[in-house]
Motif scaffolding. Structure first.
Motif, PDB file in Angstrom:
ATOM      1  N   LEU B  39      60.627 -51.385 -77.819  1.00  0.00           N
ATOM      2  CA  LEU B  39      60.908 -50.029 -78.279  1.00  0.00           C
ATOM      3  C   LEU B  39      60.774 -49.904 -79.791  1.00  0.00           C
ATOM      4  N   PHE B  40      60.959 -51.011 -80.506  1.00  0.00           N
ATOM      5  CA  PHE B  40      60.770 -51.017 -81.953  1.00  0.00           C
ATOM      6  C   PHE B  40      59.304 -50.718 -82.269  1.00  0.00           C
TER       7      PHE B  40
ATOM      8  N   PHE C 179      69.644 -48.981 -91.027  1.00  0.00           N
ATOM      9  CA  PHE C 179      68.708 -49.864 -90.326  1.00  0.00           C
ATOM     10  C   PHE C 179      69.391 -51.197 -90.001  1.00  0.00           C
ATOM     11  N   ILE C 186      72.830 -53.517 -81.905  1.00  0.00           N
ATOM     12  CA  ILE C 186      71.989 -54.098 -80.858  1.00  0.00           C
ATOM     13  C   ILE C 186      72.570 -55.433 -80.388  1.00  0.00           C
ATOM     14  N   ILE C 224      70.676 -50.802 -76.582  1.00  0.00           N
ATOM     15  CA  ILE C 224      69.474 -51.620 -76.501  1.00  0.00           C
ATOM     16  C   ILE C 224      68.216 -50.760 -76.506  1.00  0.00           C
ATOM     17  N   LEU C 225      68.254 -49.644 -75.778  1.00  0.00           N
ATOM     18  CA  LEU C 225      67.033 -48.863 -75.606  1.00  0.00           C
ATOM     19  C   LEU C 225      66.783 -47.884 -76.752  1.00  0.00           C
ATOM     20  N   PRO C 228      66.429 -49.432 -81.433  1.00  0.00           N
ATOM     21  CA  PRO C 228      65.179 -49.863 -82.071  1.00  0.00           C
ATOM     22  C   PRO C 228      64.320 -48.699 -82.536  1.00  0.00           C
ATOM     23  N   VAL C 229      64.361 -47.578 -81.813  1.00  0.00           N
ATOM     24  CA  VAL C 229      63.536 -46.442 -82.220  1.00  0.00           C
ATOM     25  C   VAL C 229      64.063 -45.850 -83.526  1.00  0.00           C
ATOM     26  N   ALA C 231      65.523 -47.635 -85.768  1.00  0.00           N
ATOM     27  CA  ALA C 231      65.151 -48.627 -86.770  1.00  0.00           C
ATOM     28  C   ALA C 231      63.737 -48.385 -87.266  1.00  0.00           C
ATOM     29  N   ILE C 232      62.793 -48.203 -86.340  1.00  0.00           N
ATOM     30  CA  ILE C 232      61.403 -48.027 -86.776  1.00  0.00           C
ATOM     31  C   ILE C 232      61.239 -46.691 -87.488  1.00  0.00           C
ATOM     32  N   MET C 235      62.422 -47.168 -90.944  1.00  0.00           N
ATOM     33  CA  MET C 235      61.432 -47.972 -91.667  1.00  0.00           C
ATOM     34  C   MET C 235      60.290 -47.074 -92.130  1.00  0.00           C
ATOM     35  N   LEU C 236      59.840 -46.202 -91.223  1.00  0.00           N
ATOM     36  CA  LEU C 236      58.743 -45.297 -91.585  1.00  0.00           C
ATOM     37  C   LEU C 236      59.179 -44.352 -92.697  1.00  0.00           C
ATOM     38  N   MET C 239      58.969 -46.229 -95.851  1.00  0.00           N
ATOM     39  CA  MET C 239      57.560 -46.329 -96.222  1.00  0.00           C
ATOM     40  C   MET C 239      57.039 -44.995 -96.759  1.00  0.00           C
ATOM     41  N   THR C 242      58.246 -44.910-100.288  1.00  0.00           N
ATOM     42  CA  THR C 242      57.719 -45.902-101.228  1.00  0.00           C
ATOM     43  C   THR C 242      56.196 -45.856-101.296  1.00  0.00           C
ATOM     44  N   PHE C 262      61.716 -38.452 -83.284  1.00  0.00           N
ATOM     45  CA  PHE C 262      62.054 -39.876 -83.296  1.00  0.00           C
ATOM     46  C   PHE C 262      63.532 -40.064 -83.607  1.00  0.00           C
ATOM     47  N   PHE C 265      65.677 -39.092 -80.638  1.00  0.00           N
ATOM     48  CA  PHE C 265      65.528 -39.994 -79.484  1.00  0.00           C
ATOM     49  C   PHE C 265      66.618 -41.056 -79.548  1.00  0.00           C
TER      50      PHE C 265
END
Lengths: 101, 216, 579
Positions: B39-40, C179, C186, C224-225, C228-229, C231-232, C235-236, C239, C242, C262, C265
């Motif tokens: 999912l990451f 993050f 998790i 768990i599900l 992570p979304v 997190a990404i 991160m975006l 980005m 930066t 996102f 979600f």
């Protein structure tokens, strides 16, 4: 009792790798035939799915593993599809609120 | 499958009943971790799909800048490394410490080869001015959103590359442990779970390759 | 003892009765001494307590910020903070309360302490990972606090693009903090899932699992599900700031609504990460203080799973006015109504459990009643807001603020307090002063409604959320709401005082089962020993079988295998049931 200790077979591992290599060659070769869109994407993704299936079932040995491990893998893919699917319900059906904006 | 030798039991932490329970728990834990990994990466795949659906032409045009040969070679390298990773487990299951070590080393070598090829791909693009984001100066693609394709390209392959580097570290740790004789047919849990991680890294590349390189 | 002999045959185990004394000679906190032993412990109980301390600290900080911003709203425009400072205060209040308090509160503190005991295990499946998750939490918290020092964040806790991609404040350190906190969340979820699957003692089938465990299971699945979304996405966002990658920022060709998809979600399911463990606590409290087998066990257990699942399909109801397609607004609005079904099932089952029960209104039960009242209001107003046409008017008003405070604070935080009062004697070995506890509960209930019911009215009249200024007509309502926060603060201060007092010399020693519960945590000593039990418990009856004598819950087998045994507890009363 589900047991993860399942002995791997040398033959099966080698055959899996060969199958994966052949599929990689096919997916590159198919590109030169120029299948019209969107079928080219479908073919490329189908081959990738088959390759992923081989890795999961034979290298990661999920076919002999606990069903909960399989279930968690299936769920991750399912929820990824939910993320993509429901987001596209928006992005594919937007109408410009102000025409021409 | 009983593992009652004392050598086995010494690996069992105090809160587990037996080695079997511990092995199953470790493996289940790793699978759940892989769920989070999927999912990451999934967020990036979602961004890829949505932008591709919006700008199909962009993807066709921009993909020409990616070197299919190098991508294909890297696919082969990773598949081979997945094989050697699986073989190291096979060797451990046969109590073959020497072969386990060799297969682990070959896996590490493949991972390095992958990163070297990636390095050449990246530097070639940097040379042309294809950078992620604002630094993008390439003029060869006539599309206003060209930089977004490469942003997604760098995010996806970059995150994958970080996972490969982490994998190198983990497999090297396995190799050290193997040299000390930590693994045998009854205890090889660390190889098994690092192996699962490594195969997932392979699977992600299996999808990245056609999605990024094979568009026409 | 014919029943037990029958059970012996069923499980194929030679059962013995183990009667543990009220107090062990050496409890878990005494087993390893010193600061270093605490900081390096892998004992789930100590880690749970360290989480509890950290969460209480951040709740204090977040609460102070809330008092600050309510005080600022005493008059329109400037009272004592300028507009920028006000923006930073509400952002920090939201971010701290959500990511540092509510998300980890019940799972990481109470769940960590009690889940392994409730399944009869010696620890969670991965104790070192558990400790690691605590330090990751601290690292994430440090990053978040660092952002305050370096200019704070004024984006609101949602970090919406494009503002978050361009504003000059320290968004990067805050998002990196969140993050990192995600990883902690998790790891806790991963640990719980594996523990519940692999470490249950003999006889503890899924159908005999306490409902608190079921709710933590559903929570962990979401963690768990969904995490992570987030997190990404963050991160975006980093980005985007930066490298200016242009995925979310429209000035660079990106799409800001994509960020919202996102983000929600994760963040909509995260609402259920926060509330589901609360449901679990309420199930425990209502069963114990009604002394009745819980009504509709499987409905409550599986409705948690249903909420977890449906929770992933409704995130778009946060985005009705964002410019997303009409089609998706309609679909998201429709699916949102379905969340009401499993939630309603729970409420009805709790009420049905109390019906004809032997209800004793002790402090935890008061909190459960407050929960039912406040959460029902929060839930109903949620359905109102999920209605597309109504939301267009109420979106981004105080009505929304009031709604989520009724759910998050009136629901989750009240449930957390209920759980704290339920398990405090087990955790510390001391009983608090119930008279003061009831007074505090009353103050919190009153202060809460003063603060937030007012905000429903303000919102319905059109007061937008996050605004620094407002029209004069709203002033009296705003002031009433602010006074409410002072009553709340008084209530929380009283709780802090009597809880600390109970630990002191005058504290009353608690017995091992002060509420006469039936699940495994009530069968071990108070406080528990290092590895929770001196034997391996075997579960014969369900956790809510109050009609069965307690003796039938005390069977077990000798712990086998290796590992250090705490010999401090003497089995004073062992008898074989095979006779």
């Amino acid at each position: 009792m589900s047991s993860g200790h399942h002995a791997l077979s040398f033959k099966v591992l080698i055959s899996t790798a060969i199958a994966l290599a052949v599929l990689t060659v096919i997916t590159v070769a198919v590109r030169s035939i120029h299948i019209p869109s969107p079928f080219n994407i479908i073919v490329a993704i189908s081959i990738a799915v088959v390759k992923a299936y081989l890795v999961v079932m034979y290298f990661m040995n999920l076919r002999n593993d606990s069903r909960f491990n399989l279930l968690s893998f299936v769920f991750s893919v399912l929820f990824l599809l939910i993320l993509v699917g429901l987001t596209m319900l928006d992005t594919m059906f937007r109408v410009p609120i102000v025409p021409g904006f | 499958m009983s593992h009652n030798s004392s050598a086995v039991q010494s690996h069992v932490a105090h809160h587990f009943v037996d080695s079997e329970q511990q092995f199953d728990a470790a493996k289940f834990g790793m699978w759940i971790f892989l769920v989070t990994e999927i999912l990451f990466f999934g967020g990036l795949f979602a961004a890829y799909i949505i932008y591709r659906a919006w700008y199909p032409d962009l993807y066709t045009m921009a993909s020409t800048q990616l070197d299919t040969t190098m991508g294909a070679i890297n696919t082969g390298v990773l598949i081979f490394s997945s094989l050697t990773m699986a073989l190291s487990i096979w060797a451990a299951q046969h109590n073959d410490k020497k072969k386990t070590g060799i297969f682990l080393l070959v896996t590490i070598a493949c991972a390095f080869a992958f990163m070297v090829i990636k390095y050449f791909e990246y530097t070639h693009k940097f040379h042309l001015g294809i950078f992620p984001g604002e630094a993008y100066t390439f003029t060869g693609i006539d599309h206003p959103k060209a930089h977004i394709f490469f942003s997604i390209y760098y995010m996806m392959t970059g995150l994958h590359g970080i996972h490969v580097i982490i994998g190198i570290g983990l497999i090297f740790w396995l190799w050290m442990k193997n040299n000390k004789g930590s693994f045998n047919s009854a205890y090889y849990t660390p190889i098994e779970i690092v192996g699962l991680y490594w195969h997932l890294v392979d699977i992600i590349w299996i999808f990245l390759f056609p999605l990024l390189y094979l568009i026409d | 003892m014919s029943t037990s002999s029958g059970i012996n045959a069923d499980l194929g185990l030679k059962l013995k009765r183990f009667v543990t004394p009220d107090h062990p000679e050496v409890n878990y906190a005494q087993a390893e001494k010193g600061i270093k032993a605490w900081l390096t412990t892998v004992d789930h109980k100590k880690i749970g307590l360290m989480y509890l301390g950290a969460i209480a600290f951040f709740f204090f900080i977040g609460g102070l910020l809330a008092l600050l911003l309510r005080a600022e709203l005493w008059t329109p425009a400037k009272t004592f903070l300028d507009a920028d400072a006000y923006n930073q205060v509400f952002t920090l209040h939201g971010a701290i309360m959500i990511f540092l308090v509510l998300v980890p509160s019940v799972p990481a503190a109470l769940g960590n302490f009690f889940l392994p005991i409730m399944v009869g295990a010696k620890d969670v499946a991965f104790p070192r990972l558990n400790l690691l998750s605590f330090y990751i939490y601290l690292a994430g918290a440090t990053f978040s606090l660092y952002s305050i020092v370096t200019g704070a964040v004024d984006t609101g806790w949602t970090f919406y693009t494009p503002y978050s991609a361009t504003t000059g404040t320290s968004v990067v350190s805050m998002t990196l903090g969140v993050f990192i906190l995600g990883f902690s969340s998790i790891l806790t979820g991963l640990n719980f899932i594996v523990t519940l699957h692999k470490l249950r003692v003999p006889g503890l089938t899924w159908g005999k699992l306490p409902l608190f465990c079921w709710s933590l299971y559903a929570t962990s699945v979401i963690q768990i599900l969904a995490t992570p979304v987030l997190a990404i996405t963050l991160m975006l966002l980093v980005m985007e700031r930066t490298l200016k990658i242009g995925i979310f920022d429209p000035a660079l060709g990106g799409d800001p609504v994509l960020y919202q998809h996102f983000f929600w979600f994760y963040s909509h399911p995260a609402v259920y990460i926060m509330i589901l463990p609360g449901f679990g606590i309420i199930s425990e409290i209502i069963a114990i203080f009604s002394k009745r087998r819980i009504f509709g066990y499987w409905f409550i257990a599986l409705s948690s799973m249903a909420i977890a699942l449906i929770g992933f399909l409704v995130w778009g109801h946060h985005m009705f006015v964002s410019g997303q397609s009409t089609l998706s607004s309609i679909v998201f609005s429709l699916i949102t109504f379905f969340v009401g079904i499993p939630t309603g099932i729970k409420i009805f089952n709790w009420v049905a459990t109390m019906y004809k029960g032997s209800i004793s209104m002790r402090t935890p039960m008061w909190y459960a009643m407050i929960f039912l009242f406040l959460f029902t209001i929060g839930g109903f107003t949620g359905v109102t807001l999920g209605t597309l046409s109504v939301d267009v008017h109420l979106h981004d008003t105080y009505y929304v603020v009031a709604h989520f405070h009724y759910v998050m604070m009136g629901g989750m935080l009240i449930a957390f307090l209920g759980g704290l009062h339920l398990w405090w004697p087990k955790m510390t070995g001391r009983m608090y002063n119930e008279r003061w506890a009831n007074i505090a509960a009353f103050l919190i209930f009153t202060g809460f409604n003063m603060t937030f019911f007012t905000q429903f009215i303000l919102g319905a009249k059109g007061m937008p959320r996050r605004y620094y200024n407002y029209i004069d007509q709203f002033q009296s309502l705003h002031q009433f709401s602010t006074v409410g926060t002072w009553v709340l603060a008084l209530g929380f201060t009283i709780i802090l005082i009597y809880l600390l007092q109970s630990l002191g010399k005058k504290g009353v020693i608690a017995s091992k089962n002060p509420w006469n519960g039936r699940s495994l945590e009530w069968l071990t000593t108070t406080p528990p020993v290092l590895e929770n039990f001196t034997y391996t418990p075997v579960v014969i009856h369900g956790p809510y079988d109050f009609h069965k004598p307690i003796a039938e819950f005390e069977y077990g087998i000798e712990s086998h295998g290796h590992g250090h045994h705490d010999a401090s507890v003497h089995h004073s009363n062992e008898e074989s049931v095979n006779a």
